[in-house]
Write a protein that holds these residues in place. Structure first.
Motif, short mmCIF file in Angstrom:
data_model
loop_
_atom_site.label_atom_id
_atom_site.label_comp_id
_atom_site.label_asym_id
_atom_site.label_seq_id
_atom_site.Cartn_x
_atom_site.Cartn_y
_atom_site.Cartn_z
N UNK A 88 49.87 47.10 47.81
CA UNK A 88 49.80 46.56 46.46
C UNK A 88 49.14 45.19 46.43
N UNK A 89 49.42 44.33 47.42
CA UNK A 89 48.82 43.00 47.43
C UNK A 89 47.31 43.07 47.62
N UNK A 90 46.87 44.03 48.44
CA UNK A 90 45.43 44.20 48.67
C UNK A 90 44.73 44.71 47.41
N UNK A 91 45.38 45.65 46.72
CA UNK A 91 44.81 46.17 45.47
C UNK A 91 44.68 45.05 44.45
N UNK A 92 45.76 44.30 44.29
CA UNK A 92 45.78 43.22 43.30
C UNK A 92 44.72 42.17 43.62
N UNK A 93 44.60 41.81 44.88
CA UNK A 93 43.61 40.81 45.28
C UNK A 93 42.20 41.30 44.99
N UNK A 94 41.94 42.58 45.31
CA UNK A 94 40.61 43.13 45.06
C UNK A 94 40.31 43.17 43.56
N UNK A 96 41.44 41.44 41.09
CA UNK A 96 41.19 40.10 40.54
C UNK A 96 39.76 39.68 40.82
N UNK A 97 39.31 39.92 42.04
CA UNK A 97 37.93 39.58 42.41
C UNK A 97 36.93 40.47 41.65
N UNK A 98 37.29 41.75 41.52
CA UNK A 98 36.38 42.68 40.84
C UNK A 98 36.13 42.25 39.40
N UNK A 99 37.20 42.04 38.64
CA UNK A 99 37.03 41.71 37.22
C UNK A 99 36.48 40.30 37.02
N UNK A 100 36.72 39.42 37.97
CA UNK A 100 36.11 38.09 37.91
C UNK A 100 34.60 38.20 38.12
N UNK A 101 34.20 39.06 39.07
CA UNK A 101 32.78 39.19 39.41
C UNK A 101 32.03 40.05 38.40
N UNK A 102 32.60 41.20 38.03
CA UNK A 102 31.89 42.14 37.17
C UNK A 102 32.28 42.05 35.71
N UNK A 103 33.35 41.36 35.40
CA UNK A 103 33.78 41.23 34.02
C UNK A 103 34.69 42.37 33.59
N UNK A 127 27.80 42.76 34.58
CA UNK A 127 26.71 42.37 35.47
C UNK A 127 26.78 43.27 36.70
N UNK A 128 25.91 44.27 36.76
CA UNK A 128 25.97 45.23 37.86
C UNK A 128 24.92 44.95 38.94
N UNK A 129 24.55 43.67 39.07
CA UNK A 129 23.67 43.30 40.17
C UNK A 129 24.47 43.29 41.47
N UNK A 130 23.78 43.22 42.57
CA UNK A 130 24.43 43.32 43.87
C UNK A 130 25.41 42.16 44.08
N UNK A 131 26.58 42.49 44.61
CA UNK A 131 27.59 41.46 44.91
C UNK A 131 28.23 41.77 46.26
N UNK A 132 28.65 40.74 46.95
CA UNK A 132 29.27 40.93 48.26
C UNK A 132 30.77 41.15 48.10
N UNK A 133 31.11 42.25 47.45
CA UNK A 133 32.50 42.59 47.19
C UNK A 133 32.75 43.99 47.69
#
Length: 281
Positions: A71-77, A79-86, A93-99
């Motif tokens: 669960x912690x890994x899902x939550x961490x990912x 948060x990063x996903x929606x911060x990066x992609x909105x 923004x579907x340009x390349x990201x290091x995620x």
């Protein structure tokens, strides 16, 4: 997904004279009333779309697709996903990201975002896309998977992308069936955003606890995460509530997670308030 820091609360007692078909329904309704509450969403992947602001359908779809692992890994990912992609699929923004996340590379995730954004731009919502495929929820789900897999094939997607979209009929499709439950059903837990399909069309997401219950209760012969088992479990619950068989899904999973139920006689039974009217003794 683990229970995290959820506090175990004693379940109210239920005293049934004997186990019969009518008492089975009483039992399940009691479990439903005990556990299908907003206070327990922190033990389930639905906590993510429940607490992240934005397009709830889009956030729910992404959250369900990545609801595997700790669960912690899902939550961490996420948060990063929606911060990066909105959190707005129309303005992603579907340009390349290091995620990346476990099996999914950065390119797998970028292709996923591109695919979903295309659906929103053309159809306005995932529900509209499903309806365009079929007014049958199962056929629409199959068509959605075919589309997603076809998009991946056309764009040379990696194995991580296809992991998110198994072939229809090859597995129980736990994560996508969970998403559909969130969208179609409406109660203190599920969102009920979709009005195009009926709750009676839903099939059970074959969670570990659901499969354990069904195996120990004699509904299925193995705990395989299979399409057949999802149907057999749903067929049983249609004898309990034909119009809304999947209503007990969240509650059964909480019974296993929070009440340590093994769905058979065990040491946990001695401290369980249900022992006098339990279906599993």
């Amino acid at each position: 997904m683990s229970a995290g820091n959820a506090v175990l609360k004693p379940i109210d007692s239920l005293d049934l004279p004997s186990v019969s078909h009518s008492s089975e329904r009483i039992f399940w309704e009691h479990i439903y009333s005990q556990y299908t509450r907003a206070e327990f969403i922190g033990t389930d992947p639905i906590i993510f779309p429940s607490t992240i602001e934005g397009n709830k359908e889009y956030i729910s779809l992404v959250s369900s697709l990545f609801a595997y692992g700790r669960v912690n890994s899902i939550q961490d990912f996420l948060k990063k996903f929606f911060y990066r992609y909105g959190n707005d699929p129309f303005d992603t923004d579907n340009s390349e990201a290091k995620l990346y996340y476990r099996f999914q590379t950065a390119e797998d995730i970028r292709l996923l975002v591109t695919m979903i954004k295309g659906i929103y731009l053309q159809y306005g919502s995932v529900q509209n896309f499903f309806v365009n495929i079929s007014d049958s929820l199962e056929k629409a789900l199959e068509g959605f998977l075919d589309y997603a897999r076809g998009f991946g094939a056309e764009n040379n997607a990696g194995r991580g992308y296809f992991f998110l979209f198994p072939k229809y009929g090859k597995s129980g499709l736990k994560r996508l069936r969970m998403f559909l439950r969130w969208m179609v059903r409406k109660d203190d837990v599920d969102f009920g955003l979709w009005g195009a399909y009926k709750t009676g069309e839903l099939l059970y997401p074959p969670d570990t606890h659901i499969l354990r219950f069904a195996k120990n209760f004699g509904i299925i012969s193995s705990e395989a995460n299979s399409h057949r088992n999802a149907r057999l479990i749903t067929d049983y619950f249609k004898t309990i509530d034909k119009q809304d068989p999947v209503k007990y899904d969240f509650a059964i999973t909480r019974l296993g997670m929070l009440n340590s139920c093994k769905f058979k006689r065990s040491v946990s039974c001695e401290v369980c308030g249900l022992k006098n009217g339990c279906l599993f003794n």
